[in-house]
Design an enzyme around this catalytic site. Structure first.
Site, mmCIF file in Angstrom:
data_model
loop_
_atom_site.group_PDB
_atom_site.id
_atom_site.type_symbol
_atom_site.label_atom_id
_atom_site.label_comp_id
_atom_site.label_asym_id
_atom_site.label_seq_id
_atom_site.Cartn_x
_atom_site.Cartn_y
_atom_site.Cartn_z
ATOM 1 N N GLU A 19 0.851 -1.292 0.224
ATOM 2 C CA GLU A 19 -0.004 -0.445 0.056
ATOM 3 C C GLU A 19 0.984 0.830 0.105
ATOM 4 O OE1 GLU A 19 -2.368 -0.087 3.824
ATOM 5 O OE2 GLU A 19 -3.456 1.646 3.219
ATOM 6 N N LYS B 121 -9.706 1.816 -1.753
ATOM 7 C CA LYS B 121 -9.719 1.409 -0.883
ATOM 8 C C LYS B 121 -10.938 1.122 -0.483
ATOM 9 C CE LYS B 121 -7.698 0.954 3.785
ATOM 10 N NZ LYS B 121 -6.106 1.353 4.591
ATOM 11 N N CYS C 170 -5.381 -3.662 2.469
ATOM 12 C CA CYS C 170 -5.037 -3.864 4.445
ATOM 13 C C CYS C 170 -6.626 -3.663 5.372
ATOM 14 C CB CYS C 170 -4.712 -2.599 4.571
ATOM 15 S SG CYS C 170 -3.467 -2.203 5.902
HETATM 16 N N1 GLN Z 1 -6.495 -2.428 10.679
HETATM 17 C C1 GLN Z 1 -4.946 -2.296 9.443
HETATM 18 C C2 GLN Z 1 -4.466 -2.378 10.565
HETATM 19 O O1 GLN Z 1 -4.964 -2.916 12.335
HETATM 20 C C3 GLN Z 1 -5.400 -0.890 8.721
HETATM 21 C C4 GLN Z 1 -4.121 -0.858 8.569
HETATM 22 C C5 GLN Z 1 -4.624 0.205 7.043
HETATM 23 O O2 GLN Z 1 -5.624 -0.073 6.239
HETATM 24 N N2 GLN Z 1 -3.475 0.726 7.055
HETATM 25 O O3 GLN Z 1 -2.912 -2.803 10.417
#
Ligand code: GLN
Length: 367
Positions: A42, A119, A175
């Site tokens: 990402e 996203k 993510c």
């Molecule tokens: N919940 C994910 C984490 O704890 C989300 C992080 C993200 O979207 N970059 O890492």
């Protein structure tokens, strides 16, 4: 069909795009042999934790046409493969001020952008820099011909001789998309994985900036204490960055359930060379619809599905990322009651450590 995947785990420095490209290229130079797909994390070239909209502003890229798209296209042409990369997208599609998405694009082996995914479920860090949710919320997969012969100037006939190349249904999740919406939706709604299952995606690609459970940012300490903890982690693990892990050998380091359980028992210590096992098992759990488990009564309509979890590593202020990029294979074979790698219907084909950059290459089977 068999798909050979390279997962590139980076530690991008915030806002240092040129430097991050050089670094990504250094890692790629260690790739040996052909691959079908290269995946980056990402916001791979910009870094992730921008504190505000004005901080990310100079790094926003037009849809499928900025420095990340160019980089992915170059990588695709050079390695004659598909490439997926996360980037901060700017669009003017509301006709008002610019809209920011946290996106991932896909380039094909001749370097053309063939898909742009935004996203859907945002993390608080996305909101800090003014990111907008993907309004579509359908997690719609895209049909892709992965067979490289299709992209050569003079395509040899398809395997069955009919001229038709097989299409694979590929889905993208970035993510937080793997989590329940805003951590508020019921855990077993499995929005992303159930949509992927229902839409018959068999290759699921997830660029990530997933946090380590040991991230100082996740504690309820004061800002000063978090900064101090982050400084200690930096000095200990990242001041002299460990050599990258180049894991090209499928037999090299298997993800053993007993190692995962020992890691859990010892309080999930941050060991740079080892995966954050519980995080990888959590990702598997979030793909429950693909697991053969007595409580999962979804009629299986596939034989083989693969998930690529391409995470970043490193620290950004008090945020520590979990690395542990993994290539995971689900098979429609008898399972058991486990919701971890102890279930025979899932296997982690390989996983990188939590605290070093690297490349993981594995061949998977997808319908
Ligand atoms: N919940 C994910 C984490 O704890 C989300 C992080 C993200 O979207 N970059 O890492």
């Amino acid at each position: 069909m068999k798909v050979k995947i390279a997962c590139v785990q980076l530690n991008p420095k915030l806002g240092q795009v040129e430097r991050n490209i050089v670094r990504a290229r250094q890692l790629l130079a260690q790739l040996k042999g052909e691959v079908d797909l290269i995946v980056f994390p990402e916001l791979a070239l910009t870094g992730y934790k921008f504190e505000s909209r004005s901080a990310i502003e100079p790094f926003l890229e037009p849809t499928s046409a900025g420095v990340s798209a160019q980089f992915a296209a170059d990588v695709s042409r050079q390695y004659r493969c598909f490439t997926v990369i996360g980037y901060p997208e700017r669009t003017q599609d509301l006709g008002r001020s610019d809209v920011i998405y946290n996106s991932a694009l896909l380039t094909n082996p001749v370097g053309r952008v063939v898909h742009n995914y935004r996203k859907t479920f945002l993390y608080e860090a996305d909101e800090d820099f003014g990111c907008t949710e993907n309004p579509s919320r359908t997690f719609e997969p895209v049909e892709v011909i992965l067979d490289k012969r299709y992209y050569s100037a003079d395509p040899s006939p398809s395997p069955d001789g009919s001229g038709d190349f097989k299409r694979t249904s590929v889905n993208f999740g970035i993510c937080m998309d793997l989590n329940p919406y805003k951590f508020e939706a019921p855990f077993n709604k499995f929005e992303f994985s159930l949509a992927s299952f229902a839409r018959r995606a068999t290759l699921i690609v997830c660029p990530m900036a997933w946090l380590s459970p040991a991230s100082p940012s996740l504690t309820d300490e004061t800002a000063d204490e978090k900064a101090r903890a982050a400084h200690i982690i930096h000095e200990r693990f990242f001041a002299n960055e460990a050599a990258p892990t180049i894991d090209l050998d499928p037999s090299s380091r298997s993800f053993r359930p007993e190692d995962a359980e020992a890691h859990e028992r010892s309080g999930r210590p941050f060991v740079p060379s080892q995966p954050e096992y519980s995080t990888v098992n959590y990702w598997i759990l979030r793909f429950f619809p693909f697991l053969n488990h007595p409580r999962n009564e979804l009629p299986k309509h596939y034989s083989n599905v693969a998930v690529v979890a391409c995470n970043r590593t490193g620290l950004e202020s008090d945020v520590l990322y979990a690395g542990s990029s993994s290539i995971i294979q689900f098979r429609n074979v008898p399972g058991n009651t486990h919701i971890t790698t102890r279930n025979p219907s899932v296997s982690v084909e390989g996983a990188l450590g939590q605290g070093a950059e690297g490349i993981l290459v594995r061949e998977v089977e997808v319908d």
